[in-house]
Design an enzyme around this catalytic site. Structure first.
Site, mmCIF file in Angstrom:
data_model
loop_
_atom_site.group_PDB
_atom_site.id
_atom_site.type_symbol
_atom_site.label_atom_id
_atom_site.label_comp_id
_atom_site.label_asym_id
_atom_site.label_seq_id
_atom_site.Cartn_x
_atom_site.Cartn_y
_atom_site.Cartn_z
ATOM 1 N N ARG A 27 -5.635 17.025 0.737
ATOM 2 C CA ARG A 27 -6.060 15.851 -0.058
ATOM 3 C C ARG A 27 -4.596 15.430 -0.520
ATOM 4 N NH1 ARG A 27 -11.021 15.375 -2.418
ATOM 5 N NH2 ARG A 27 -12.664 16.325 -0.942
ATOM 6 N N ASP A 77 -13.013 11.228 5.629
ATOM 7 C CA ASP A 77 -13.720 12.078 4.948
ATOM 8 C C ASP A 77 -14.639 13.159 5.760
ATOM 9 O OD1 ASP A 77 -14.497 12.761 1.906
ATOM 10 O OD2 ASP A 77 -16.272 13.218 2.960
HETATM 11 O O1 CP3 Z 1 -6.310 15.565 2.718
HETATM 12 C C1 CP3 Z 1 -6.408 14.270 3.007
HETATM 13 O O2 CP3 Z 1 -5.421 13.585 2.154
HETATM 14 C C2 CP3 Z 1 -7.126 13.470 3.854
HETATM 15 C C3 CP3 Z 1 -8.183 12.892 3.294
HETATM 16 C C4 CP3 Z 1 -9.548 13.848 3.079
HETATM 17 C C5 CP3 Z 1 -10.802 13.336 1.999
HETATM 18 N N1 CP3 Z 1 -11.711 14.135 2.165
HETATM 19 C C6 CP3 Z 1 -10.170 12.125 1.406
HETATM 20 C C7 CP3 Z 1 -11.269 11.972 0.036
HETATM 21 C C8 CP3 Z 1 -10.028 15.027 3.561
HETATM 22 C C9 CP3 Z 1 -9.387 15.764 4.630
HETATM 23 C C10 CP3 Z 1 -11.422 15.346 2.828
HETATM 24 C C11 CP3 Z 1 -12.115 16.324 3.254
HETATM 25 C C12 CP3 Z 1 -13.508 16.579 2.652
HETATM 26 N N2 CP3 Z 1 -14.300 15.764 1.998
HETATM 27 C C13 CP3 Z 1 -13.938 17.957 2.354
HETATM 28 C C14 CP3 Z 1 -13.364 19.387 2.901
HETATM 29 C C15 CP3 Z 1 -12.195 19.543 2.027
HETATM 30 C C16 CP3 Z 1 -12.351 20.220 0.736
HETATM 31 O O3 CP3 Z 1 -12.122 19.483 -0.342
HETATM 32 O O4 CP3 Z 1 -13.101 21.398 0.615
HETATM 33 C C17 CP3 Z 1 -14.893 17.819 1.519
HETATM 34 C C18 CP3 Z 1 -15.789 18.894 1.100
HETATM 35 C C19 CP3 Z 1 -15.296 16.425 1.462
HETATM 36 C C20 CP3 Z 1 -16.486 15.907 0.685
HETATM 37 C C21 CP3 Z 1 -16.010 14.971 -0.233
HETATM 38 N N3 CP3 Z 1 -15.446 13.653 -0.227
HETATM 39 C C22 CP3 Z 1 -16.242 15.452 -1.776
HETATM 40 C C23 CP3 Z 1 -16.885 16.497 -2.265
HETATM 41 C C24 CP3 Z 1 -15.559 14.241 -2.440
HETATM 42 C C25 CP3 Z 1 -15.465 14.091 -3.828
HETATM 43 C C26 CP3 Z 1 -14.353 15.034 -4.526
HETATM 44 C C27 CP3 Z 1 -13.960 14.344 -5.874
HETATM 45 O O5 CP3 Z 1 -12.804 14.732 -6.346
HETATM 46 O O6 CP3 Z 1 -14.806 13.702 -6.638
HETATM 47 C C28 CP3 Z 1 -15.252 13.412 -1.645
HETATM 48 C C29 CP3 Z 1 -14.568 12.198 -1.819
HETATM 49 C C30 CP3 Z 1 -13.087 11.915 -1.448
HETATM 50 N N4 CP3 Z 1 -12.786 12.298 -0.162
HETATM 51 C C31 CP3 Z 1 -12.125 11.526 -2.208
HETATM 52 C C32 CP3 Z 1 -10.972 11.374 -1.113
HETATM 53 C C33 CP3 Z 1 -9.461 10.870 -1.590
HETATM 54 C C34 CP3 Z 1 -12.068 10.904 -3.426
HETATM 55 C C35 CP3 Z 1 -12.822 9.475 -3.389
HETATM 56 C C36 CP3 Z 1 -12.274 8.492 -4.366
HETATM 57 O O7 CP3 Z 1 -11.175 7.853 -4.046
HETATM 58 O O8 CP3 Z 1 -12.854 8.326 -5.456
#
Ligand code: CP3
Length: 353
Positions: A27, A77
């Protein structure tokens, strides 16, 4: 084809000699960076940011302009795949991801199918665009969720604490869950192969929720499908091996069986000792990890001490990619991320004589 100026990350994954331990952060593009928040406002929403090639490229590069990271990761994502299956992904403010049409009944499962990869074209376009923007600076990592972790969101309809809906399905109707996992595995295989064809130089599969399973259920409902995917991946592109990293959060007890799934590297969360992990599976795979992301809330001195501890635990030689044990927290001070990256580079040199 451009020349790769920094291949330290790829070399470490293949256990080839390196000058220092490479680092990237799960992330690494995200809300802890003010420039990310500004671009997200311009995009309108997180999903529109993922679907806008130019802006997705911009936020992928942002952390590289701040920190001396050794790899970039595609900005997207894991939930793009179930979204393309028609489940209706949306993000409720402050509540995380949700689906309007979760997969719960027998009829829902029967209607599920591998999506047309054209629906995910925006992801492959982003991969190609990021490769052009990187211009050989560092390698680009593509990624996907694991079949089981995707199924958690698809069946629960969003995030979960207890996983009661999917575990009920697992124990009451394992046939339904297996059908979902078969479809997810076929979709993820096609999705990762398209990312590799578009220019991804390594891929990571996130099994963020595999660790909630029992030992036997992990083998039957997660590892088996991870193995199936890896067997179906294109492992070479542009004359180079495309390494595969498998990250199972909470998978530290299962390293031995995970080490035979065909991955080049296993990601570790912060709960295991990386030196002990190396003794257990270091002959089979490289290791990635495993700094507690919350340790970035400590002082710079404490961050450096923790880096030193992890580097010493792994010991000398290649095969270690430094990373966080899970995604960076949105309230992290970016200056502390810089302390981490620089400390890994500086303190790891003695381990690569
Ligand atoms: O690593 C990176 O920089 C690449 C981008 C990336 C994102 N999501 C961007 C994101 C990657 C590799 C992911 C993977 C992801 N997404 C996973 C697996 C990794 C982990 O964390 O276990 C999972 C379970 C998700 C599902 C997901 N997407 C969730 C649970 C959320 C909410 C998280 C939160 O903190 O609120 C997201 C949204 C998300 N994906 C954001 C980002 C930057 C935040 C969105 C925003 O800008 O509001």
């Amino acid at each position: 084809m451009t020349v790769l100026h920094n291949d330290t990350f790829l070399r470490a994954l293949l256990k080839q000699p390196v000058d220092y331990t490479p680092i990237w952060m799960m992330r690494q593009a995200g809300r802890y960076l003010s420039e990310y928040k500004a671009t997200r406002v311009r995009a309108g929403s997180f999903l529109e940011l993922c679907k806008n090639t130019e802006l997705a490229t911009e936020v992928t590069i942002q952390p590289l302009d701040r920190f001396a990271l050794d790899a970039a990761i595609l900005f997207s994502d894991i939930l793009t795949v179930p979204d393309a299956m028609g489940l209706g992904l949306y993000f409720a403010e402050g509540e995380g991801p949700k689906f309007t049409r979760p997969v719960q009944s027998e009829a829902d499962v029967a209607a599920l199918a591998v999506p047309d990869m054209d629906k995910l074209r925006y992801v492959f376009d982003a991969v190609a665009s990021i490769r052009r923007a990187l211009n050989g600076r560092v390698p680009l990592i593509g990624f996907s969720g694991s079949p089981f972790t995707l199924a958690c969101y698809m069946v629960e309809g969003g995030g979960s604490k207890e996983f009661r809906t999917i575990k009920s399905m697992l124990y009451a109707r394992p046939d339904l869950l297996h059908r979902i996992l078969e479809i997810n595995a076929a979709a993820v295989t096609a999705y990762l192969n398209e990312q590799i064809a578009a220019g991804a130089q390594a891929v990571q599969i996130f099994d963020s929720w595999g660790g909630v399973l029992s030992d036997a259920a992990f083998e039957e409902f997660s590892l088996r499908y991870l193995t199936q995917i890896i067997n179906g991946l294109q492992r070479e592109a542009e004359g180079q091996r495309v390494p595969v990293i498998v990250f199972v959060k909470g998978g530290g007890l299962w390293l031995e069986k995970m080490s035979t799934c065909g991955a080049d590297a296993l990601g570790l969360d912060w709960t295991c000792n990386i030196g002990a992990a190396r003794q257990r599976v270091g002959a089979q795979v490289a290791l990635q990890g495993n700094f507690d992301p919350m340790a970035l809330f400590g002082t710079p001195d404490a961050i450096e001490a923790e880096v030193a501890r992890i580097l010493a635990a792994y010991g000398s030689g290649s095969g270690h990619v430094f990373n966080l044990g899970h995604g960076i927290n949105q309230f992290t001070n970016p200056e502390h991320a810089k302390v981490l990256v620089d400390a890994v580079h500086r303190l790891s040199r003695p381990y690569h004589p």
